[in-house]
Design a protein around this motif. Sequence first.
Motif, PDB file in Angstrom:
ATOM      1  N   PHE A   5       0.837  -1.192   0.000  1.00 13.36           N
ATOM      2  CA  PHE A   5       0.000   0.000   0.000  1.00 13.36           C
ATOM      3  C   PHE A   5       0.875   1.246   0.000  1.00 13.36           C
ATOM      4  O   PHE A   5       1.901   1.301   0.696  1.00 13.36           O
ATOM      5  N   ASP A   6       0.441   2.253  -0.755  1.00 12.06           N
ATOM      6  CA  ASP A   6       1.164   3.524  -0.840  1.00 12.06           C
ATOM      7  C   ASP A   6       2.644   3.283  -1.119  1.00 12.06           C
ATOM      8  O   ASP A   6       3.518   3.739  -0.382  1.00 12.06           O
ATOM      9  N   GLN A  51      -7.342   0.651   5.473  1.00 14.58           N
ATOM     10  CA  GLN A  51      -7.083   0.194   4.102  1.00 14.58           C
ATOM     11  C   GLN A  51      -6.871  -1.315   4.048  1.00 14.58           C
ATOM     12  O   GLN A  51      -7.210  -1.965   3.063  1.00 14.58           O
TER      13      GLN A  51
END
Length: 113
Positions: A5-6, A51
């Motif tokens: 993620f990210d 998330q």
Amino acid sequence: MIQRFDTGPRMSEMTVHNGVAYLAGQIAEAGGDIGAQTREVLGHIDALLAQAGTDKSKVLRAEIFMADLTEFAGMNAEWEAWVVPGHTPARATVQAQLADPSWKVEILITAAV
């Protein structure tokens, strides 16, 4: 399967594998005193955990790095307001020279998904 993620050129803010979320060290971007920085960091953690489909009640471990341990009580006040009673994780807190002198706290989290 590993989820990232990210993801940037240097690191991902979070990776998830085998039912465990591993967060990168989270820091405050807005500055402020230890209370403000800790609240901001905990907000980043909440967002990342969401998330991954989990939350702070499933945090397994926390590693807290502080630039100045004389501010320990201020950080702890925010931490204690954030954690879920009865679901507090294993935790370590150390004094460390952080990468940016304006940072007062950096928190690294491992959580069950």
